[in-house]
Write a protein that holds these residues in place. Structure first.
Motif, short mmCIF file in Angstrom:
data_model
loop_
_atom_site.label_atom_id
_atom_site.label_comp_id
_atom_site.label_asym_id
_atom_site.label_seq_id
_atom_site.Cartn_x
_atom_site.Cartn_y
_atom_site.Cartn_z
N GLU A 178 0.84 -1.20 0.00
CA GLU A 178 0.00 0.00 0.00
C GLU A 178 0.87 1.25 0.00
OE1 GLU A 178 -3.24 2.14 2.98
OE2 GLU A 178 -3.01 -0.04 3.03
N ASN A 181 2.51 1.65 -3.43
CA ASN A 181 1.53 2.11 -4.41
C ASN A 181 1.22 3.59 -4.20
OD1 ASN A 181 -0.17 1.82 -6.58
ND2 ASN A 181 -1.60 0.43 -5.58
N LYS A 182 1.05 3.98 -2.96
CA LYS A 182 0.72 5.38 -2.66
C LYS A 182 1.84 6.33 -3.08
CE LYS A 182 -0.24 8.46 1.26
NZ LYS A 182 -0.44 8.54 2.74
N LEU A 185 3.77 3.75 -7.31
CA LEU A 185 3.11 3.01 -8.37
C LEU A 185 1.78 3.61 -8.80
CD1 LEU A 185 3.89 -0.69 -7.38
CD2 LEU A 185 5.20 0.90 -8.79
N SER A 186 1.08 4.29 -7.89
CA SER A 186 -0.19 4.93 -8.26
C SER A 186 0.03 5.99 -9.33
CB SER A 186 -0.86 5.54 -7.03
OG SER A 186 -0.05 6.56 -6.48
N CYS A 190 -1.10 2.16 -11.57
CA CYS A 190 -1.17 0.74 -11.22
C CYS A 190 -2.49 0.44 -10.50
CB CYS A 190 0.01 0.36 -10.34
SG CYS A 190 1.57 0.21 -11.25
N LYS A 192 -5.39 -0.08 -8.17
CA LYS A 192 -5.71 0.48 -6.85
C LYS A 192 -5.96 -0.62 -5.82
CE LYS A 192 -7.74 4.83 -8.54
NZ LYS A 192 -7.32 4.65 -9.94
N MET A 194 -4.32 -3.49 -5.67
CA MET A 194 -3.14 -4.30 -5.41
C MET A 194 -3.02 -4.54 -3.91
SD MET A 194 0.81 -3.27 -6.30
CE MET A 194 0.29 -2.52 -7.84
N ALA A 212 -0.98 -8.66 -7.80
CA ALA A 212 -0.92 -7.51 -8.70
C ALA A 212 -1.19 -8.00 -10.11
CB ALA A 212 0.46 -6.84 -8.62
N ASP A 216 0.90 -4.26 -13.85
CA ASP A 216 1.53 -3.68 -12.66
C ASP A 216 2.98 -4.13 -12.56
OD1 ASP A 216 -0.90 -2.51 -11.87
OD2 ASP A 216 -1.43 -4.20 -10.58
#
Length: 498
Positions: A178, A181-182, A185-186, A190, A192, A194, A212, A216
């Motif tokens: 998380e 991603n935050k 990757l976001s 990618c 959301k 994941m 993923a 991703d």
């Protein structure tokens, strides 16, 4: 701005025919990928998903999860919240007083990153017990006997990856995937949703359990190839990525090199043949990064049990793609490109090869065989199939009556009949049955072979051979799965019930 563009293979400098040959060769050697992406630079020139797998759906990454964990940790290094030479125990003060083992006390974050822990185990949480029975994997890390100083020899230790993820979670207050991603990757758009499955104590299992999409994975791999930079922004710290992708440890344990082994190990990233680096996960979750050609290959699969798991992929990727690609665009070949697109869009799940029935096959339908005591705990078994290729294996085991549905001449999707398997948290019943796809065939006059693949948050497969002789049956089951399907492994014999 899109992270990847889509072009023809010819624009990437390779023939569509070469990509088709690559796909055909893998299948010839029994490698049926669930998905793959081929990209040069920021351009995808081939992408495929084998039914029932679909673009955008999450797929278990297994040990590719380790690289996700490493990049999340790298963010904290870049922010100054973690130093590579920090002692691991610094982040676990509750173990400080009780931990007397100096090798354990002196292990650093970098020791974990480069798989040079103080242990001789592949994971400390499985050293003394079955991992899913251990209530705290952190506790096992600080309470298993060490064998040497950390930071010396390399040993593939999945508990190292787990502990890195726990460090991220303790500092940031969120699971490492998380956080990654935050923070990074976001921005590449990618998935959301994941996520990562959890260890028994509730921390994300950074060694094996990221879910993923294939895209991703391709985006993370390309970002790492870009040394963490995208669209003018340094999303991952460059110095860290450079170290992560370079040789930090000698991992040539056997003295024999393969495409993946013996070329060195970075920070949860494998150095691989011909100056490439790779993210590698059980079952063939793979990202192969080829900087010299600016070329990327990623795939998902479940080929657990296939001898030389990764080797056919590397050999054929080199032969048909890496060594064939040009720095210049090729002339477009519409017919070959159309053929490639058709092939990519029509990939089907493999059907077990053989005959649909035999004389003996017809004679044993619905005959109930009483089995002798056996490791699977199966007391009786029978087989049936119809003219439309719908088959069923009926049996009783320790859970009671079961039916495994399979196809003959086709693959059948259903639920694997065993209950009690894990869900979002290791060791906790998911309360449902895993999705399964199965097919079978008569491989000899007297032999029925069924292959059942679990295709869920957990992947695994079982090969079932039933051979008939008069009124007797011999059965062999071999499973390839981590921590489940143990009820489907071993030999059994029996006779037709009177």
């Amino acid at each position: 701005m899109e992270f990847f563009n889509y072009i023809t293979p010819e624009k990437a400098g390779i023939s569509s025919k070469s990509v088709i040959k690559f796909m055909d060769e893998l299948e010839h050697y029994g490698v049926y990928l669930h998905s793959f992406i081929l990209a040069k630079g920021q351009n995808i020139f081939a992408e495929a998903y084998r039914a029932p797998f679909k673009k955008g759906e999450l797929h278990r990454m297994y040990s590719v999860s380790k690289t996700f964990t490493s990049m999340a940790l790298g963010l904290l290094v870049g922010e100054g919240k973690v130093k590579l030479d920090d002692k691991v125990i610094k982040f676990f003060p509750e173990y400080d007083e009780a931990t007397k083992d100096e090798y354990v006390r002196n292990m650093t974050v970098e020791d974990l990153l480069k798989m040079s822990t103080a242990f001789s185990y592949p994971s400390t949480y499985g050293a003394k017990n079955k991992a899913f029975l251990e209530p705290s994997w952190v506790d096992t890390f600080f309470n298993v006997e060490s064998s040497h100083a950390g930071g010396t020899v390399w040993n593939y230790d999945t508990s190292a990856s787990y502990m890195l993820g726990v460090i991220v979670e303790r500092i940031t207050g969120m699971p490492f995937v998380e956080y990654l991603n935050k923070k990074a990757l976001s921005k590449l758009d990618c998935s959301k949703d994941m996520r990562c499955l959890k260890a028994p104590e509730g921390y994300a299992w950074g060694g094996s359990a990221v879910l993923a999409s294939t895209l991703d994975l391709a985006k993370l791999a390309r970002l790492v190839m870009n040394m963490g930079e995208w669209n003018g922004e340094q999303l991952l710290p460059r110095d860290y990525v450079e170290r992560a992708t370079s040789k930090q440890a000698d991992n040539d344990q056997s003295g024999f090199r393969t495409p993946t082994d013996g070329h060195g190990y970075g920070y949860q990233i494998w150095r691989t043949i011909d100056n490439t680096f790779s993210f590698l996960g059980m079952g063939a979750q793979i990202a192969i990064c080829m900087p010299e050609e600016d070329l990327l290959f990623v795939c998902t699969a479940d080929i657990q049990g296939l001898s030389g798991e990764y080797t056919p992929i590397y050999i054929n990727l080199w032969k048909h793609i890496k060594e064939m690609i040009s720095d210049k665009e090729l002339s477009e070949d519409k017919a070959a490109y159309d053929e490639l697109i058709k092939k990519c869009e029509s990939l089907e799940y493999p059907v077990y090869p053989g005959e649909k029935t035999t004389k003996i096959g017809e004679s044993i339908k619905n005959k109930i065989y009483k089995l002798n005591e056996n490791p699977m705990g199966i007391t009786d078994i029978s087989f049936d199939y119809d003219a439309h290729g719908n088959g069923v294996m009926r049996y009783h085991n320790e859970q009671g009556y079961k039916e495994l549905k399979f196809g003959i001449g086709k693959a059948v999707i259903d639920k694997f009949p065993q209950d009690g398997y894990f869900g979002d948290t290791i060791g906790v019943d998911c309360g449902r049955r895993y999705r399964c796809i199965a097919s079978g065939a008569w491989t000899m006059e007297n032999t029925l072979h069924i292959k059942a693949d679990v295709i869920d948050d957990y992947f695994g497969n079982v090969s079932i051979i039933a051979s008939f002789k008069g009124d007797e049956i011999g059965i062999y089951m071999q499973k390839h799965a981590e921590w489940f399907m143990d009820e489907y492994n071993g030999f059994a014999g029996g006779k037709i019930s009177e």
